[in-house]
Design an enzyme around this catalytic site. Structure first.
Site, short mmCIF file in Angstrom:
data_model
loop_
_atom_site.label_atom_id
_atom_site.label_comp_id
_atom_site.label_asym_id
_atom_site.label_seq_id
_atom_site.Cartn_x
_atom_site.Cartn_y
_atom_site.Cartn_z
N CYS A 1 18.81 32.07 43.09
CA CYS A 1 17.60 32.88 42.99
C CYS A 1 16.30 32.14 43.34
O CYS A 1 15.69 32.43 44.36
CB CYS A 1 17.49 33.48 41.59
SG CYS A 1 18.78 34.70 41.28
N GLU B 1 15.78 42.58 37.75
CA GLU B 1 16.64 41.98 36.74
C GLU B 1 16.23 40.54 36.45
O GLU B 1 15.91 39.78 37.35
CB GLU B 1 18.08 42.01 37.27
CG GLU B 1 19.07 41.39 36.34
CD GLU B 1 18.91 41.90 34.93
OE1 GLU B 1 18.71 43.11 34.74
OE2 GLU B 1 18.97 41.07 33.99
N1 NAD Z 1 22.68 35.78 39.67
C1 NAD Z 1 21.60 35.94 38.91
O1 NAD Z 1 21.41 35.25 37.91
C2 NAD Z 1 20.56 36.99 39.26
C3 NAD Z 1 19.53 37.26 38.34
C4 NAD Z 1 18.57 38.21 38.67
C5 NAD Z 1 18.60 38.83 39.91
N2 NAD Z 1 19.59 38.52 40.79
C6 NAD Z 1 19.60 39.20 42.09
O2 NAD Z 1 20.69 40.11 42.09
C7 NAD Z 1 21.24 40.23 43.38
C8 NAD Z 1 22.72 39.90 43.34
O3 NAD Z 1 22.87 38.56 42.92
P1 NAD Z 1 24.28 37.94 42.53
O4 NAD Z 1 24.00 36.57 42.03
O5 NAD Z 1 25.03 38.89 41.68
O6 NAD Z 1 24.98 37.87 43.99
P2 NAD Z 1 26.52 37.73 44.33
O7 NAD Z 1 26.56 37.21 45.73
O8 NAD Z 1 27.24 37.03 43.24
O9 NAD Z 1 27.05 39.24 44.34
C9 NAD Z 1 26.76 40.19 45.32
C10 NAD Z 1 27.98 41.12 45.46
O10 NAD Z 1 27.65 42.22 46.29
C11 NAD Z 1 28.82 42.56 47.00
N3 NAD Z 1 28.50 43.45 48.14
C12 NAD Z 1 28.12 43.12 49.40
N4 NAD Z 1 27.93 44.23 50.12
C13 NAD Z 1 28.19 45.29 49.32
C14 NAD Z 1 28.16 46.70 49.49
N5 NAD Z 1 27.82 47.25 50.65
N6 NAD Z 1 28.47 47.49 48.43
C15 NAD Z 1 28.81 46.95 47.24
N7 NAD Z 1 28.85 45.61 47.02
C16 NAD Z 1 28.54 44.79 48.04
C17 NAD Z 1 29.40 41.23 47.39
O11 NAD Z 1 30.76 41.31 47.78
C18 NAD Z 1 29.19 40.43 46.10
O12 NAD Z 1 30.30 40.54 45.25
C19 NAD Z 1 20.41 39.30 44.27
O13 NAD Z 1 19.36 40.04 44.84
C20 NAD Z 1 19.84 38.30 43.29
O14 NAD Z 1 18.65 37.70 43.75
C21 NAD Z 1 20.58 37.62 40.49
#
Ligand code: NAD
Length: 475
Positions: free
Chosen positions: A295, A177
């Protein structure tokens, strides 16, 4: 295996695969409703899919279900409420329900840096995939979207083999993503590319069906969405390579800022001048206090750790330097503060006790409330540790900042933060700060000293209003 997938979306057959649930379109489940998963769940409901979002965080799920986005992302609350009302979107903590519902399960859980080193913590991915695999009762596609070390998709496949009923034929794919916080809705609805790591024609066709809404929207707007179909390893590497490149670009210009500082040059003019070369381009070429967020920092560290494990550590050694340049910019603000406030810099850094400093900005970038690894907040903490009385203000990030760094003092408004300050540090380039009136702020402060940590203010305007101005990499 040949995968006859599009480099554009003109392929007919792929939209016609029958999802295991038997419906006309695959039902989509998003596991993890943080910045990534919640945005996806909402936007894909907007594109016409039936969607469920799952998270173990009951409070988050309750807020989403009530139409409240638990973080700041422009445009998302309206879409959330519209799609909840339309009945296409719901949120739950019940994994059994989600396993029974979904045809395509997107894994969007966090992959933070491990506490004991630079590598990624994959425990959330493991828990999510294992829990799901055990509960599936029909064929499904599990698609990783989280940013992970190369090799994770193969490991996820092994987890599925171990925990899912083998007769179901559950498959795995990886689709990294690229959304940017602050532009997330637009980036998800109108991505500049889609990358799919797949091993079978069925996975390919299901993913096409799961993205058809994106391609159809593009077609109505006379656009094309480039699609890169590839193997697991390449799909995983695309994401970390992209982040490594962006981090390098930022640290490159910050390294030039360091040189400008000693040579008497102006990095903002240098950046403009080199950015006119289309091979270089001027985006991500703003010198300042550097990159942060959930990230880039953790991704370049995990990338180095993984390359090391694979025996290619040398190839990514430069990323260590990229990280160091980035962190040095934070120290530069402290140095400038000491200089402007006429304070001594000892071996442990500057001594700032008895000074009052306003820090404007707590998020890692504007238009977000995300304070994860934010340079602004890190500098605020360092100023506080150096003895200064630090007053922080941010238009959206106060709640998260207070939770992350409770030892700092937070003010409700920009005016309250700057009142009686000896020094003002602008560390996130919010429009409110860029457009602030230096004359009006000047009436409130004790001393007209400003550090522009994002080179986002007009030095002439501030100087005319009687301020001593210091930017990053500027004379
Ligand atoms: N935030 C961004 O802009 C972005 C962009 C590209 C990629 N990413 C990637 O996406 C991933 C998520 O990032 P984010 O910023 O959304 O993180 P975040 O911490 O905001 O969200 C992660 C969510 O996963 C939940 N979670 C934990 N264990 C779980 C389980 N077993 N089942 C279901 N949900 C569970 C948590 O409660 C939390 O709400 C990471 O790998 C990040 O590097 C993020």
């Amino acid at each position: 295996m040949t995968i006859p997938y599009p480099s554009n979306q003109t392929l007919p057959a792929f939209g016609t695969v029958t999802p295991p649930s038997g419906g006309p379109k695959p039902r989509l489940a998003f596991h993890g409703t943080g910045y990534l998963g919640a945005t996806y769940a909402v936007c894909f409901a907007e594109l016409g899919y039936e969607v469920v979002g799952l998270d173990p965080d009951a409070e988050k799920i309750a807020r989403l279900g009530a139409g409240e986005v638990p973080f700041h992302e422009a445009g998302l609350p309206e879409l959330l409420r519209r799609n909840l009302a339309a009945g296409r979107l719901r949120f739950t903590t019940d994994l059994d329900e989600v396993a029974a519902f979904g045809d395509v399960h997107f894994i969007c859980v966090g992959t933070p840096q491990r506490a004991d080193g630079m590598s990624a913590d994959l425990s959330y991915v493991e828990a999510s995939v294992t829990g799901l695999a055990k509960r599936l009762t029909r064929k499904a596609l599990i698609v990783g979207k989280s940013t992970v070390p190369v090799g994770t998709a193969e490991w996820v496949e092994q987890l599925v083999e171990r925990h899912a009923d083998p007769d179901l034929g559950v498959e795995v794919a990886w689709s990294p993503e690229f959304l940017q916080e602050g532009f997330a809705v637009e980036d998800v609805l109108r991505p500049n590319r889609v990358v799919l790591g797949v091993k079978s024609e069925w996975a390919n066709a299901m993913l096409y069906a799961a993205h058809k809404g994106v391609f159809d929207l593009a077609a109505t707007e006379d656009r094309e969405v480039p699609v890169v179909v590839t193997d697991f390893a390449t799909a995983e590497l695309v994401k970390v390579a992209a982040n490594a490149f962006l981090a390098t670009k930022i640290s490159f210009i910050n390294a030039m800022a360091e040189v400008c500082e000693v040579a008497g040059g102006d990095v903002t003019q240098l950046a403009r001048a080199i950015g006119y070369d289309p091979r270089i381009g001027n985006r991500f070429l703003q010198a300042g206090v550097g990159f942060g967020g959930g990230c880039l920092p953790k991704d370049i560290r995990a990338f180095q750790a993984r390359a090391q494990e694979l025996g290619a550590g040398e190839a990514l050694r430069f990323l260590h330097e990229v990280d160091l340049i980035n962190l040095r910019r934070r120290s530069r603000v402290l140095q400038l503060a000491a200089e402007l406030l006429d304070r001594r810099v000892g071996p442990a850094g500057p001594e700032l006790s008895g000074t009052k400093i306003a820090v404007l900005g707590a998020t890692f970038k504007p238009n977000s409330d995300d304070v994860r690894d934010a340079p602004s907040l890190a500098v605020a903490v360092a100023l506080h540790k150096a003895g200064a009385d630090v007053r922080v203000y941010d238009p959206q990030g106060m709640e998260n900042a207070r939770r992350a760094q409770p030892e700092l003092t937070y003010e409700k408004t920009l005016s309250e933060a700057v009142t009686d300050a000896d020094l003002v540090c602008v560390l996130t380039e919010w429009a409110d700060f860029r457009n602030a009136d230096p004359q009006a702020i000047g009436e409130l402060v004790a001393g007209r000293l400003v550090i522009d940590g994002r080179n986002c203010l007009d030095p002439a305007l501030w100087t005319q209003a009687g301020w001593t101005y210091r930017g990053m990499g500027r004379p």
